[in-house]
Design an enzyme around this catalytic site. Structure first.
Site, PDB file in Angstrom:
ATOM      1  N   SER A 265       0.826  -1.206   0.000  1.00  0.00           N
ATOM      2  CA  SER A 265       0.000   0.000   0.000  1.00  0.00           C
ATOM      3  C   SER A 265       0.864   1.261   0.000  1.00  0.00           C
ATOM      4  CB  SER A 265      -0.890   0.013   1.240  1.00  0.00           C
ATOM      5  OG  SER A 265      -0.086  -0.039   2.400  1.00  0.00           O
TER       6      SER A 265
ATOM      7  N   GLY B 146      -5.137  -1.026   6.089  1.00  0.00           N
ATOM      8  CA  GLY B 146      -5.516  -1.642   7.368  1.00  0.00           C
ATOM      9  C   GLY B 146      -6.976  -1.480   7.758  1.00  0.00           C
TER      10      GLY B 146
ATOM     11  N   CYS C  92       2.780  -7.030   1.558  1.00  0.00           N
ATOM     12  CA  CYS C  92       1.825  -6.341   2.418  1.00  0.00           C
ATOM     13  C   CYS C  92       0.976  -7.426   3.074  1.00  0.00           C
ATOM     14  CB  CYS C  92       0.947  -5.427   1.569  1.00  0.00           C
ATOM     15  SG  CYS C  92      -0.468  -4.755   2.456  1.00  0.00           S
TER      16      CYS C  92
ATOM     17  N   CYS D 284       3.093  -6.513   9.706  1.00  0.00           N
ATOM     18  CA  CYS D 284       2.808  -5.357   8.865  1.00  0.00           C
ATOM     19  C   CYS D 284       4.160  -4.850   8.404  1.00  0.00           C
ATOM     20  CB  CYS D 284       2.072  -4.259   9.619  1.00  0.00           C
ATOM     21  SG  CYS D 284       1.802  -2.813   8.557  1.00  0.00           S
TER      22      CYS D 284
END
Ligand code: DGL
Length: 264
Positions: free
Chosen positions: A12, A44, A74, A180
């Site tokens: 992202s 998220g 991701c 993450c």
């Protein structure tokens, strides 16, 4: 498909550069086509359907650009990897991360990620299957990750406080998967705040190793001595070159602004 075609690396924003850096280091003949979907970040808090659509648009973009494989760098997009169209061979984050965690033989394990990653339950199910009986907790760290995704922001004390809150919630656990990629943008601060309390696992290396296996298995491993990297974003991100070059030592000379075909 040419062996010297690029590998598409999708995130992202900039966290996926950590995975790209591992690929550049461990598979130095591979050309990388990086795509940061800055227009739609953060992933998220979005629904799984939205994130899946962005991932499908990235998949189509990579295919149109002649990529030979796609790495979903991701975690939030990896948990919806089963919704891709199958246009390209795919390496995602969860499988390699869970395998790497199992090798550490953890007494207990925490997953730190976005709300989308945690809510999907994908990590929790994969860990329960790989490590039956091992206590698992998953914790969403949106506040810390919103700071991390841009390299931490200017307020170091605030960043430390937010990262501290993430770790406090899982203190006493043995291993924490950094589920993450944005954590890697602030890894030095995270290590300082953690102060060795938890073993922190960054899956990036395991993902690069999985990519090697995939390319080897398909006879697609490049032997090029002149790999060519491209870095693309779907909306301007002024910090991209500095983070790419400074934090991840990637040869980011130019950042291209591109469009992906997202169906709304
Ligand atoms: N970097 C992504 C991950 O690994 C997502 C961050 C975001 O856009 O929320 O989950």
């Amino acid at each position: 498909m040419s062996r010297d075609a690029p590998v598409g690396v999708f995130d992202s924003g900039m966290g996926g550069l950590a995975v790209a850096a591992c690929i550049a280091r461990d598979l130095p003949s591979e050309s990388i086509l990086y795509l940061g979907d800055v227009e739609h970040r953060p992933f998220g808090p979005r629904t799984a359907a939205e994130v899946a659509e962005y991932a499908r648009a990235a998949e189509a973009f990579f295919q149109a650009q002649g990529a030979k494989a796609m790495v979903i760098a991701c975690n939030t997009a990896s948990v919806v990897a089963d919704r891709l169209r199958g246009l390209l061979p795919v390496v995602e984050m969860v499988g390699p991360a869970v395998a790497a965690a199992a090798e550490l033989r953890p007494r207990s394990i925490a997953v730190l990620g976005t709300s989308g990653t945690v809510a999907s339950g994908v990590y929790q199910r994969a860990l329960a299957a790989a490590l039956p009986g091992t206590p698992v907790v998953a914790r969403a760290c949106e506040c810390a990750l919103r700071l991390a995704e841009r390299g931490g922001g200017d307020d170091q004390a605030l960043l430390e406080r937010r990262l501290g809150e993430c770790l406090e919630a899982v203190v006493g656990y043995d291993v924490a998967i950094l589920a993450c990629t944005d954590f890697t943008c602030v890894r030095a601060t995270l290590d300082r705040v953690n102060a060795g309390r938890l073993r922190l696992l960054d899956p990036a290396e395991a993902v690069a190793a999985q990519l090697r296996r995939l390319l080897e298995g398909r006879g697609l491993l490049s032997a090029s001595t002149r790999p060519r990297h491209r870095f693309c974003v779907t909306a301007p991100e002024p910090a991209f070159p500095a983070i790419g070059r400074g934090r991840f030592r990637l040869p980011v000379e130019m950042v291209e602004l591109v469009r992906t075909e997202v169906r709304t």
